[in-house]
Design an enzyme around this catalytic site. Structure first.
Site, PDB file in Angstrom:
ATOM      1  N   THR A 287      -8.158   2.671   3.350  1.00  0.00           N
ATOM      2  CA  THR A 287      -7.468   2.990   4.725  1.00  0.00           C
ATOM      3  C   THR A 287      -7.766   4.076   5.513  1.00  0.00           C
ATOM      4  O   THR A 287      -8.272   4.763   5.373  1.00  0.00           O
ATOM      5  CB  THR A 287      -6.282   4.040   3.849  1.00  0.00           C
ATOM      6  OG1 THR A 287      -5.457   3.652   3.157  1.00  0.00           O
ATOM      7  CG2 THR A 287      -4.985   4.790   4.976  1.00  0.00           C
TER       8      THR A 287
ATOM      9  N   ARG B   1       5.314  -3.576  -2.621  1.00  0.00           N
ATOM     10  CA  ARG B   1       4.377  -2.602  -3.093  1.00  0.00           C
ATOM     11  C   ARG B   1       4.359  -1.939  -1.805  1.00  0.00           C
ATOM     12  O   ARG B   1       3.740  -1.924  -1.070  1.00  0.00           O
ATOM     13  CB  ARG B   1       3.244  -2.268  -3.990  1.00  0.00           C
ATOM     14  CG  ARG B   1       2.961  -0.873  -4.520  1.00  0.00           C
ATOM     15  CD  ARG B   1       1.920  -0.461  -3.186  1.00  0.00           C
ATOM     16  NE  ARG B   1       1.375   1.416  -4.041  1.00  0.00           N
ATOM     17  CZ  ARG B   1       0.694   1.398  -2.546  1.00  0.00           C
ATOM     18  NH1 ARG B   1      -0.100   1.147  -1.632  1.00  0.00           N
ATOM     19  NH2 ARG B   1      -0.147   2.682  -3.431  1.00  0.00           N
ATOM     20  N   VAL B   2       4.831  -0.221  -1.817  1.00  0.00           N
ATOM     21  CA  VAL B   2       4.814   0.673  -0.342  1.00  0.00           C
ATOM     22  C   VAL B   2       4.469   1.496  -0.722  1.00  0.00           C
ATOM     23  O   VAL B   2       4.675   2.226  -1.352  1.00  0.00           O
ATOM     24  CB  VAL B   2       5.957   0.570   0.278  1.00  0.00           C
ATOM     25  CG1 VAL B   2       5.314   1.335   1.923  1.00  0.00           C
ATOM     26  CG2 VAL B   2       7.245  -0.562   1.063  1.00  0.00           C
TER      27      VAL B   2
ATOM     28  N   ASP C 240       1.933   5.391   0.559  1.00  0.00           N
ATOM     29  CA  ASP C 240       2.456   6.488   1.251  1.00  0.00           C
ATOM     30  C   ASP C 240       2.056   6.036   2.856  1.00  0.00           C
ATOM     31  O   ASP C 240       2.892   6.966   3.813  1.00  0.00           O
ATOM     32  CB  ASP C 240       1.232   8.114   1.306  1.00  0.00           C
ATOM     33  CG  ASP C 240      -0.112   7.560   1.594  1.00  0.00           C
ATOM     34  OD1 ASP C 240      -0.657   6.646   0.490  1.00  0.00           O
ATOM     35  OD2 ASP C 240      -1.092   8.459   1.753  1.00  0.00           O
TER      36      ASP C 240
ATOM     37  N   THR D 204      -5.262   9.902   3.048  1.00  0.00           N
ATOM     38  CA  THR D 204      -5.843   8.544   2.788  1.00  0.00           C
ATOM     39  C   THR D 204      -6.083   8.495   0.419  1.00  0.00           C
ATOM     40  O   THR D 204      -6.428  10.280  -0.282  1.00  0.00           O
ATOM     41  CB  THR D 204      -7.674   8.315   2.686  1.00  0.00           C
ATOM     42  OG1 THR D 204      -7.843   6.914   1.828  1.00  0.00           O
ATOM     43  CG2 THR D 204      -8.077   9.085   3.252  1.00  0.00           C
ATOM     44  N   GLY D 205      -5.268   8.149  -0.098  1.00  0.00           N
ATOM     45  CA  GLY D 205      -5.961   7.895  -1.273  1.00  0.00           C
ATOM     46  C   GLY D 205      -4.173   7.120  -2.674  1.00  0.00           C
ATOM     47  O   GLY D 205      -4.378   6.788  -1.980  1.00  0.00           O
ATOM     48  N   THR D 206      -4.660   7.926  -3.562  1.00  0.00           N
ATOM     49  CA  THR D 206      -2.953   7.136  -4.653  1.00  0.00           C
ATOM     50  C   THR D 206      -2.313   7.564  -3.816  1.00  0.00           C
ATOM     51  O   THR D 206      -2.086   8.883  -3.769  1.00  0.00           O
ATOM     52  CB  THR D 206      -3.434   7.513  -5.737  1.00  0.00           C
ATOM     53  OG1 THR D 206      -3.890   9.385  -5.841  1.00  0.00           O
ATOM     54  CG2 THR D 206      -5.081   7.611  -6.635  1.00  0.00           C
ATOM     55  N   GLY D 207      -1.730   6.165  -3.302  1.00  0.00           N
ATOM     56  CA  GLY D 207      -0.361   6.227  -2.693  1.00  0.00           C
ATOM     57  C   GLY D 207       0.482   7.369  -3.665  1.00  0.00           C
ATOM     58  O   GLY D 207       1.563   8.274  -2.408  1.00  0.00           O
TER      59      GLY D 207
HETATM   60  N1  ASP Z   1      -3.102   6.142   0.022  1.00  0.00           N
HETATM   61  C1  ASP Z   1      -3.406   4.015   0.651  1.00  0.00           C
HETATM   62  C2  ASP Z   1      -2.208   3.757  -0.133  1.00  0.00           C
HETATM   63  O1  ASP Z   1      -1.799   4.499  -1.625  1.00  0.00           O
HETATM   64  C3  ASP Z   1      -4.513   3.417   0.058  1.00  0.00           C
HETATM   65  C4  ASP Z   1      -5.825   4.010   0.199  1.00  0.00           C
HETATM   66  O2  ASP Z   1      -6.167   5.201   1.140  1.00  0.00           O
HETATM   67  O3  ASP Z   1      -6.713   3.568   0.333  1.00  0.00           O
HETATM   68  O4  ASP Z   1      -1.164   2.869   0.188  1.00  0.00           O
END
Ligand code: ASP
Length: 318
Positions: free
Chosen positions: A185, A213-214, A216, A236-239
């Site tokens: 992201t 799926r949506v 964060d 950015t990370g595990t949404g």
């Molecule tokens: N946070 C993003 C999501 O969960 C993924 C990412 O940070 O790459 O959609």
């Protein structure tokens, strides 16, 4: 600090496991891509432009670069399609705009900006978001535009790994969405010469995600938030974890209600709040004095900072 000195832009291109085996050429290309984006945002700020314009330009550039999981380089859903999400927020007015689950908008951040400026709503999804974007001048592309070999290979690995886990009778809801754990992201936060802040975030989501799926990224407070009184933050990370931690809002809340500095608030969200819900990733944050924090709890995060009049600084690992 003079007005020009506080003007600063920070960006991220995702956090996660970034292999130490990546070739020097590849790493150099990432650094150069990040520095180019920073220079584009820096130019806006140096000309006296707004933080909102600086983050818009920076994220638009990141979306056009296939190395990052947003716009052109977006990851694939479980069905082999793309669904893109983006959000932007103005820290002065607290106006916000976001779109989710679009598959033909070339630059989701520009569509999010149109929602911020021209819609009475904050978040539009799917067909409605695309119709609104098109009516407001967004460039629509053939979904093929988002096909990249590297992301397709990533989906195949994710599908294969899920199949193996199913053989071991793992519950489907616990399957890794993206075993590569690279969260590509993109995002930008900025403070302009006038002491105003803004944040923008854009993503293809997570490889192998379910249709609809949506994460964060397009949710104000979770993956994007800005308030001149506290901070502008992009994550950015595990949404799913960032949503449950309301991660970006939490940085500002810790500043406002617990009196923490920007750096301490950002660290606490990454080191305490997110681990509590198994959250992995990072964030970038800036306040109205031009302070910057870039914490992450993964092996690395593609990131960079540029103050007006200074050479951009980029980094990937710790
Ligand atoms: N946070 C993003 C999501 O969960 C993924 C990412 O940070 O790459 O959609």
């Amino acid at each position: 600090m003079s007005h020009a000195q506080r003007a600063v832009i920070a960006i991220h291109g995702g956090a996660g496991t970034i292999s130490r085996d990546t070739s020097p050429e590849e790493l150099k290309a990432y650094h150069e891509a990040l520095a180019d984006v920073l220079r584009a945002g820096q130019a806006v700020l140096a000309a006296g432009g707004s933080a909102l314009d600086a983050v818009t330009v920076a994220v638009q550039h990141l979306e056009d670069c296939p190395r990052f999981n947003a716009g052109r380089g977006a990851v694939f859903t479980h069905e082999g399609t793309h669904e893109l999400d983006a959000a932007i927020m103005n820290g002065t007015t607290l106006d916000a705009g976001a779109i989710a689950c679009v598959h033909r908008v070339r630059n989701p951040i520009l569509a999010a900006r149109s929602v911020l400026e021209r819609s009475p709503h904050v978040l539009l999804v799917g067909e409605g978001a695309e119709a609104f974007a098109a009516a407001n001048g967004a460039e629509l592309v053939d979904p093929e535009y988002f096909f990249t070999e590297a992301r397709y290979a990533q989906l195949q690995r994710a599908l294969a790994s899920a199949a193996v886990s199913l053989d071991h009778d793992m519950p489907l809801k616990k399957e890794p969405i993206d075993p590569d754990t690279k969260f590509g992201t993109v995002g930008a936060v900025a403070c302009d010469m006038h002491g105003h802040v803004a944040a923008a975030t854009s993503t293809g989501g997570m490889t192998n995600k379910a249709i609809g799926r949506v994460g964060d990224s397009p949710l104000i407070g979770a993956g994007c938030y800005a308030n001149d009184a506290t901070a502008a933050v992009s994550a950015t990370g595990t949404g799913e974890a960032f949503i449950r931690a309301v991660a970006c809002y939490e940085v500002g809340a810790l500043m406002a209600y617990a009196g923490l500095s920007l750096a301490d608030a950002a660290e606490r969200v990454i080191r305490e709040r997110l681990p509590r819900v198994d959250g992995r990733g990072g964030l970038i944050a800036v306040d109205a004095q031009g302070n910057v924090a870039l914490p992450f709890n993964t092996e690395g995060m593609y990131r960079g900072v540029a103050r007006v009049g200074e050479t951009p600084v980029t980094a990937i690992h710790e």
